[in-house]
Write an enzyme that holds these catalytic residues in place. Structure first.
Site, short mmCIF file in Angstrom:
data_model
loop_
_atom_site.label_atom_id
_atom_site.label_comp_id
_atom_site.label_asym_id
_atom_site.label_seq_id
_atom_site.Cartn_x
_atom_site.Cartn_y
_atom_site.Cartn_z
CG ASP A 89 -4.51 -4.84 10.87
OD1 ASP A 89 -3.48 -4.22 11.22
OD2 ASP A 89 -5.25 -4.44 9.95
CD GLU A 148 -2.78 0.45 8.26
OE1 GLU A 148 -2.99 1.50 7.62
OE2 GLU A 148 -2.58 -0.64 7.70
ZN LIG Z 1 -0.96 -3.04 4.39
ZN LIG Z 2 0.88 -1.99 6.74
#
Ligand SMILES: [Zn+2]
Ligand SMILES: [Zn+2]
Length: 397
Positions: A89, A148
């Site tokens: 991401d 994440e």
């Molecule tokens: Zn980051």
């Molecule tokens: Zn990262």
């Protein structure tokens, strides 16, 4: 037939594969960099990754944990199952316009943490381990994880079976501010736990010239920010920080808003402090809410635990990296209150998460992660590919 000594010429083949795949890895990274996608929206990235893995003949599962991809490579011989994870991401940041040819083509979205590089590295590693599959045993499950940065990606992958049958896990992060060529290996706790909280303060809006007729949520929000900050300033054995990093309120200078939204994180290196800190933050919100005319609602996300590298698995990784790069390439760091939801995998299976230096410090200081001008020294990709391949082979042995 399996060679009697299959690893004998493996180093040479590995080096040749890294050299062959360096330019393609840079091209992949640039393509992803130009087309970043936010957490749980990584549709094009996931499709690209899944297609690549399918073309290699890996068994691919799409749509894992919403937009994640699992791709399994089986040596055909019994052994461990190793998870190798890359996050996919990007962040809601407008990328600096400094002439870089691969600048984000998506307004307001940017790969400002290096996850584009992680995907490029792990795709190359999949290709290398596929080429070298006669030289190792067991299975590798490549885990391309969404989201994440918003702390839900790993949890979703695990809920969808990413760790089923897995014996060990390997994760990486490119690290700005550390010279390309250096590798950061930390046995034990490397990063703190991280819990995201959200507080809404709801009052009654009105005219800024007549505040008596309104219930202004802003002073309550200010009080909350300062009270929560006190938690960070308290002396402790291990660092802990409580930070409000986002405030949303108001539409005009002369309008008292109805509502203020505060968002932030609670981080600590001390596992025993995680619960009490979360409770204290909630208690502060409740106490201030009780006194205020405005309504205060505090909610806590699932969060992720401290990232703990298994000492034995990390020693295997370290030995493999010393073998490949020399002891002088390795460095260690004090644990930080940064966080990575790789911790969720490492809470359940032993493994290792290590850092890959990604800055050319001779060219000047590096912009930090999450900065609009963040970038990586692309020479770090070749180092990352070789280091990750060597680490994976060590954990499969
Ligand atoms: Zn980051
Ligand atoms: Zn990262």
């Amino acid at each position: 037939m399996l060679n009697a000594n299959p690893t004998a010429d493996r180093d040479g083949r590995l080096a040749a594969e890294v050299a062959r795949l360096t330019e393609p890895a840079i091209a992949v990274r640039r393509q992803l960099h130009a087309h970043p996608e936010l957490g749980l929206e990584e549709h094009a990235t996931a499709a690209f990754v899944a297609d690549r893995c399918e073309a290699l003949g890996l068994a691919v599962r799409r749509g894992v944990g919403v937009t994640g991809v699992l791709a399994e490579l089986d040596s055909g011989r019994p052994g461990r199952t190793l998870l190798v994870r890359a996050d996919m991401d990007a962040l809601p940041i407008e990328e600096a316009d400094d002439g870089r040819p691969y600048r984000s083509q998506v307004p307001g979205v940017m790969h400002a943490c290096g996850h584009d590089g992680h995907v490029a590295i792990v795709l190359a590693v999949a290709e290398i381990l596929h080429t070298l599959r006669a030289t190792w045993r067991g299975r590798v499950r490549f885990c391309f994880q969404p989201a994440e940065e918003i702390d839900v990606g790993a949890r979703g992958m695990i809920a969808d079976g990413a760790l089923d049958g897995v014996d060990a896990a390997l994760g990486i992060h490119l690290v700005a501010g550390v010279q390309t060529g250096r590798l950061i290996v930390v046995p034990g706790v490397m990063e703190g736990s991280c819990d995201t909280f959200e507080i809404t303060v709801t009052g009654v809006g009105g005219h800024a010239g007549a505040p008596a007729g309104a219930v202004d949520p802003l002073p309550v929000a200010a009080e909350l920010i300062l009270a929560l900050r006190e938690l960070s300033l308290r002396p402790r054995a291990e660092p802990a920080v409580v930070t409000v990093a986002q405030i949303q309120a108001g539409t005009a200078a002369n309008v008292i808003p109805d509502e203020v939204l505060l968002r932030g994180t609670i981080r600590t290196l001390d596992a025993d402090e995680r619960g009490p800190l979360r409770e204290e933050a909630a208690a502060i919100a409740a106490e201030i809410g009780e006194r205020a005319a405005a309504a205060v609602r505090f909610t806590l996300g699932d969060g992720c635990p401290a990232l703990r590298n298994d000492v034995a698995e990390t020693a295997r990784v370290e030995a493999a990296l010393v073998d490949g790069f020399g002891a002088e390439a390795l460095m260690t760091i004090e644990p930080t209150t940064g966080a990575d939801d790789m911790a969720c995998y490492l809470e359940r299976v032993p493994g290792c998460y290590f850092g890959i230096g990604a800055s050319d410090l001779a060219a000047g200081p590096a912009h930090p992660h999450h900065h609009p001008a963040f970038d990586i020294d692309e020479r770090s990709l070749a180092v990352g590919v070789e280091a990750t391949a060597r680490a994976a082979l060590a954990l499969l042995a």
